[in-house]
Motif scaffolding. Structure first.
Motif, PDB file in Angstrom:
ATOM      1  N   VAL A 145     -36.093   3.966   2.872  1.00 18.22           N
ATOM      2  CA  VAL A 145     -35.472   5.169   2.225  1.00 18.22           C
ATOM      3  C   VAL A 145     -34.679   5.706   3.010  1.00 18.22           C
ATOM      4  O   VAL A 145     -33.707   6.399   2.530  1.00 18.22           O
ATOM      5  CB  VAL A 145     -36.751   5.799   1.399  1.00 18.22           C
ATOM      6  CG1 VAL A 145     -36.166   7.140   0.953  1.00 18.22           C
ATOM      7  CG2 VAL A 145     -37.373   4.998   0.443  1.00 18.22           C
ATOM      8  N   ASN A 146     -34.924   6.046   4.143  1.00 21.61           N
ATOM      9  CA  ASN A 146     -34.508   6.914   5.258  1.00 21.61           C
ATOM     10  C   ASN A 146     -33.087   6.432   5.556  1.00 21.61           C
ATOM     11  O   ASN A 146     -31.890   7.020   5.207  1.00 21.61           O
ATOM     12  CB  ASN A 146     -35.113   6.809   6.620  1.00 21.61           C
ATOM     13  CG  ASN A 146     -36.257   7.877   6.618  1.00 21.61           C
ATOM     14  OD1 ASN A 146     -36.657   8.741   5.489  1.00 21.61           O
ATOM     15  ND2 ASN A 146     -37.100   7.432   7.647  1.00 21.61           N
ATOM     16  N   ILE A 147     -32.881   4.730   5.537  1.00 21.63           N
ATOM     17  CA  ILE A 147     -31.529   4.181   6.015  1.00 21.63           C
ATOM     18  C   ILE A 147     -30.754   4.330   4.631  1.00 21.63           C
ATOM     19  O   ILE A 147     -29.682   4.580   4.715  1.00 21.63           O
ATOM     20  CB  ILE A 147     -31.883   2.771   6.347  1.00 21.63           C
ATOM     21  CG1 ILE A 147     -32.382   2.888   7.739  1.00 21.63           C
ATOM     22  CG2 ILE A 147     -30.236   1.994   6.146  1.00 21.63           C
ATOM     23  CD1 ILE A 147     -32.933   1.426   8.391  1.00 21.63           C
ATOM     24  N   ALA A 148     -31.130   4.088   3.319  1.00 18.30           N
ATOM     25  CA  ALA A 148     -30.560   4.125   2.092  1.00 18.30           C
ATOM     26  C   ALA A 148     -29.885   5.797   1.937  1.00 18.30           C
ATOM     27  O   ALA A 148     -28.798   5.896   1.578  1.00 18.30           O
ATOM     28  CB  ALA A 148     -31.575   3.897   0.809  1.00 18.30           C
ATOM     29  N   ASN A 149     -30.956   6.770   2.351  1.00 15.74           N
ATOM     30  CA  ASN A 149     -30.505   7.886   2.118  1.00 15.74           C
ATOM     31  C   ASN A 149     -29.252   8.403   3.198  1.00 15.74           C
ATOM     32  O   ASN A 149     -28.171   9.184   2.946  1.00 15.74           O
ATOM     33  CB  ASN A 149     -31.589   8.988   2.280  1.00 15.74           C
ATOM     34  CG  ASN A 149     -32.394   8.864   1.280  1.00 15.74           C
ATOM     35  OD1 ASN A 149     -32.098   8.602  -0.196  1.00 15.74           O
ATOM     36  ND2 ASN A 149     -33.598   9.342   1.265  1.00 15.74           N
ATOM     37  N   SER A 150     -29.421   7.909   4.541  1.00 17.16           N
ATOM     38  CA  SER A 150     -28.441   8.118   5.448  1.00 17.16           C
ATOM     39  C   SER A 150     -27.162   7.718   5.213  1.00 17.16           C
ATOM     40  O   SER A 150     -26.091   8.133   5.520  1.00 17.16           O
ATOM     41  CB  SER A 150     -29.346   7.918   6.811  1.00 17.16           C
ATOM     42  OG  SER A 150     -30.017   8.395   7.032  1.00 17.16           O
ATOM     43  N   VAL A 209     -24.855   3.461  -2.707  1.00 19.89           N
ATOM     44  CA  VAL A 209     -25.755   2.747  -2.508  1.00 19.89           C
ATOM     45  C   VAL A 209     -26.784   2.301  -3.855  1.00 19.89           C
ATOM     46  O   VAL A 209     -27.129   3.289  -4.613  1.00 19.89           O
ATOM     47  CB  VAL A 209     -26.813   3.230  -1.582  1.00 19.89           C
ATOM     48  CG1 VAL A 209     -28.276   2.497  -1.173  1.00 19.89           C
ATOM     49  CG2 VAL A 209     -26.213   3.632  -0.108  1.00 19.89           C
ATOM     50  N   ILE A 210     -27.156   0.999  -3.879  1.00 17.98           N
ATOM     51  CA  ILE A 210     -27.986   0.479  -4.960  1.00 17.98           C
ATOM     52  C   ILE A 210     -29.275   0.216  -4.452  1.00 17.98           C
ATOM     53  O   ILE A 210     -29.085  -0.579  -3.539  1.00 17.98           O
ATOM     54  CB  ILE A 210     -27.323  -0.535  -5.738  1.00 17.98           C
ATOM     55  CG1 ILE A 210     -26.026  -0.102  -6.435  1.00 17.98           C
ATOM     56  CG2 ILE A 210     -28.356  -0.997  -6.950  1.00 17.98           C
ATOM     57  CD1 ILE A 210     -24.839  -1.066  -6.670  1.00 17.98           C
ATOM     58  N   PHE A 211     -30.331   0.522  -4.846  1.00 18.68           N
ATOM     59  CA  PHE A 211     -31.676   0.307  -4.285  1.00 18.68           C
ATOM     60  C   PHE A 211     -32.509  -0.637  -5.110  1.00 18.68           C
ATOM     61  O   PHE A 211     -33.117  -0.121  -6.315  1.00 18.68           O
ATOM     62  CB  PHE A 211     -32.447   1.702  -3.837  1.00 18.68           C
ATOM     63  CG  PHE A 211     -33.359   1.405  -2.877  1.00 18.68           C
ATOM     64  CD1 PHE A 211     -33.425   1.765  -1.469  1.00 18.68           C
ATOM     65  CD2 PHE A 211     -34.931   0.949  -3.419  1.00 18.68           C
ATOM     66  CE1 PHE A 211     -34.393   1.526  -0.817  1.00 18.68           C
ATOM     67  CE2 PHE A 211     -35.784   0.986  -2.595  1.00 18.68           C
ATOM     68  CZ  PHE A 211     -35.635   1.202  -1.105  1.00 18.68           C
ATOM     69  N   SER A 231     -30.370  11.791  -5.020  1.00 18.16           N
ATOM     70  CA  SER A 231     -30.172  11.601  -6.647  1.00 18.16           C
ATOM     71  C   SER A 231     -29.169  10.522  -7.162  1.00 18.16           C
ATOM     72  O   SER A 231     -29.372  10.170  -8.203  1.00 18.16           O
ATOM     73  CB  SER A 231     -29.866  12.995  -7.091  1.00 18.16           C
ATOM     74  OG  SER A 231     -28.875  13.546  -6.687  1.00 18.16           O
ATOM     75  N   ASP A 232     -28.181  10.472  -6.281  1.00 22.38           N
ATOM     76  CA  ASP A 232     -26.988   9.532  -6.808  1.00 22.38           C
ATOM     77  C   ASP A 232     -27.210   8.316  -6.421  1.00 22.38           C
ATOM     78  O   ASP A 232     -26.256   7.209  -6.527  1.00 22.38           O
ATOM     79  CB  ASP A 232     -25.608   9.891  -6.307  1.00 22.38           C
ATOM     80  CG  ASP A 232     -25.565  10.072  -4.965  1.00 22.38           C
ATOM     81  OD1 ASP A 232     -26.375  10.337  -4.078  1.00 22.38           O
ATOM     82  OD2 ASP A 232     -24.421  10.094  -4.328  1.00 22.38           O
ATOM     83  N   ILE A 233     -28.241   7.903  -5.720  1.00 18.08           N
ATOM     84  CA  ILE A 233     -28.702   6.264  -5.544  1.00 18.08           C
ATOM     85  C   ILE A 233     -29.419   5.635  -6.735  1.00 18.08           C
ATOM     86  O   ILE A 233     -30.201   6.210  -7.294  1.00 18.08           O
ATOM     87  CB  ILE A 233     -29.366   6.334  -4.321  1.00 18.08           C
ATOM     88  CG1 ILE A 233     -28.853   6.761  -3.034  1.00 18.08           C
ATOM     89  CG2 ILE A 233     -30.131   4.818  -4.226  1.00 18.08           C
ATOM     90  CD1 ILE A 233     -29.672   6.661  -1.764  1.00 18.08           C
ATOM     91  N   ILE A 282     -27.730   6.519  13.868  1.00 18.53           N
ATOM     92  CA  ILE A 282     -28.429   5.262  13.539  1.00 18.53           C
ATOM     93  C   ILE A 282     -27.619   4.795  12.351  1.00 18.53           C
ATOM     94  O   ILE A 282     -27.248   3.412  12.135  1.00 18.53           O
ATOM     95  CB  ILE A 282     -29.919   5.073  13.075  1.00 18.53           C
ATOM     96  CG1 ILE A 282     -30.724   5.715  14.505  1.00 18.53           C
ATOM     97  CG2 ILE A 282     -30.330   3.931  12.796  1.00 18.53           C
ATOM     98  CD1 ILE A 282     -30.531   4.827  15.622  1.00 18.53           C
ATOM     99  N   ALA A 283     -27.329   5.298  11.234  1.00 14.20           N
ATOM    100  CA  ALA A 283     -26.679   5.318  10.042  1.00 14.20           C
ATOM    101  C   ALA A 283     -25.100   4.854  10.463  1.00 14.20           C
ATOM    102  O   ALA A 283     -24.852   3.941   9.726  1.00 14.20           O
ATOM    103  CB  ALA A 283     -26.457   6.413   9.055  1.00 14.20           C
ATOM    104  N   GLU A 284     -24.508   5.396  11.374  1.00 19.50           N
ATOM    105  CA  GLU A 284     -23.337   5.013  11.907  1.00 19.50           C
ATOM    106  C   GLU A 284     -23.276   3.569  12.609  1.00 19.50           C
ATOM    107  O   GLU A 284     -22.382   2.875  12.239  1.00 19.50           O
ATOM    108  CB  GLU A 284     -22.733   6.156  12.844  1.00 19.50           C
ATOM    109  CG  GLU A 284     -22.253   7.353  12.150  1.00 19.50           C
ATOM    110  CD  GLU A 284     -20.866   7.109  11.382  1.00 19.50           C
ATOM    111  OE1 GLU A 284     -20.302   5.864  11.353  1.00 19.50           O
ATOM    112  OE2 GLU A 284     -20.220   7.968  10.692  1.00 19.50           O
TER     113      GLU A 284
END
Length: 352
Positions: A22-27, A35-37, A51-53, A343-345
């Motif tokens: 979840v952290n990585i998806a949001n970042s 992002v589609i989860f 909210s837009d995932i 990390i996200a970068e």
């Protein structure tokens, strides 16, 4: 046009891998990626996506256990429907299921390996993993620690490997909360690898009898651990907190944080405790502590499983408030090393 990433993860319930995904998806979403989860299991939500995932959950299956065939067909259908540019999967087995679902499709996928390098998959899961990756190798694999990377290079021979640790979530600080005479540990009570029995054994050996031990985590009643504490005569000095929503406040109150694990994929709770400014002690388990702690500078690392030495280290820190303050000031710098944007970068560059 934004790039589109499909993430395959266990679910949004409480857990280390769940938190990390979840952290990585949001970042990544914050960096402008669509992002589609995919949540493989349908369970009560503990963590929250942006909210837009787009969240996709199974209907009528994968409630109590994984249905391999249905999952393969479902993921394949989801990929065809959403047409992502790349796929990021958490966990080797889920990576294998995704690999099978993608046979004949051209979408590249990447795996975030979460297991301890020492973890041994049992049959038939090992056979499923081996067969899936033989038929469809991942484009790349993210290892969480340097030790893990050396293991993954031997297994994923055709894939590029890179060490990328977990994103550190935004750990809340409580500057007005004073640290108390509390030793804190966090982990599932029924998980042998979390080593909470080793911590209770260590706690029974410390000379100081004024400090208390608080153990947070899980829905389990911890009957085996309570029985152990009862037999050691220390049950009245241990508090089992159960599942804690506001764990950051517990970090803030803790005088010492201990992670007594036998093995970890990546010690998320240790990183969080350090980010909260805790004075931390860890067993030298595989893998993680030496990628996070500089021994004697930002925390203490004790010989793996040595409860006598752990007890001595706890007594040493109890007796030295100056050392606790020093370790705390250095520990909190982990916020820079595991910053979510950094990390996200790294992940964004890796999968691109």
């Amino acid at each position: 046009m934004r790039s589109k990433l499909l993430i395959v993860a266990p679910c949004l319930a409480m857990g280390g891998m769940e938190r990390a995904s979840v952290n990585i998806a949001n970042s990544l979403n914050d960096l402008g990626i669509e992002v589609i989860f995919i949540s493989l299991f349908k369970k009560e939500h503990f963590f929250k996506l942006n909210s837009d995932i787009k969240l996709i959950e199974p209907k009528g299956f994968n409630i109590h256990k994984l249905d391999l065939i249905k999952s393969v067909k479902w993921i394949r259908a989801s990929v065809k429907q959403n047409n992502p540019d790349k796929i990021l999967v958490f966990n080797k087995l889920y990576g294998a299921i995704t690999a099978l679902s993608l046979i004949g499709l051209k979408t590249p996928y990447y795996i975030s390996e979460r297991s301890s390098p020492l973890f041994i998959w049992k049959q038939p899961l090992k056979l499923i993993n081996d067969l899936a990756f033989y038929l469809n190798s991942p484009e790349g694999v993210m290892a969480q620690t340097s030790i893990a990377a050396s293991y993954q290079k031997k297994y994923y021979k055709k894939s590029k490997i890179e060490v990328i640790p977990n994103v550190l979530r935004n750990v809340k600080l409580f500057p007005d909360v004073k640290r108390e005479e509390i030793i804190l540990a966090v982990g599932r009570l029924g998980d042998h690898l979390k080593g909470l029995d080793l911590l209770i054994e260590s706690f029974a050996k410390i000379k100081n009898k004024n400090w208390l031990l608080h153990i947070a985590g899980g829905d389990e009643d911890g009957s085996a651990l309570k029985q152990q504490a009862q037999e050691l005569g220390i049950i009245n000095r241990i508090k089992f907190l159960g599942k804690v929503k506001d764990i950051d406040l517990e970090y803030a109150k803790a005088g010492i944080y201990v992670i007594p694990s036998r093995s970890e994929g990546f010690p998320n709770a240790l990183a969080e405790a350090m980010a909260a400014g805790c004075c931390c002690i860890a067993f030298d388990f595989t893998a993680g502590p030496r990628d996070i702690i500089v021994d004697g500078i930002s925390g203490l690392i004790i010989e793996n499983g040595n409860t006598t030495e752990m007890a001595k280290a706890i007594d040493y820190l109890i007796a030295s408030s100056e050392k606790r303050i020093q370790l705390s000031k250095e520990a909190i710098k982990i916020r820079e090393k595991l910053n979510e944007n950094l990390i996200a970068e790294k992940i964004k560059r890796f999968i691109n």
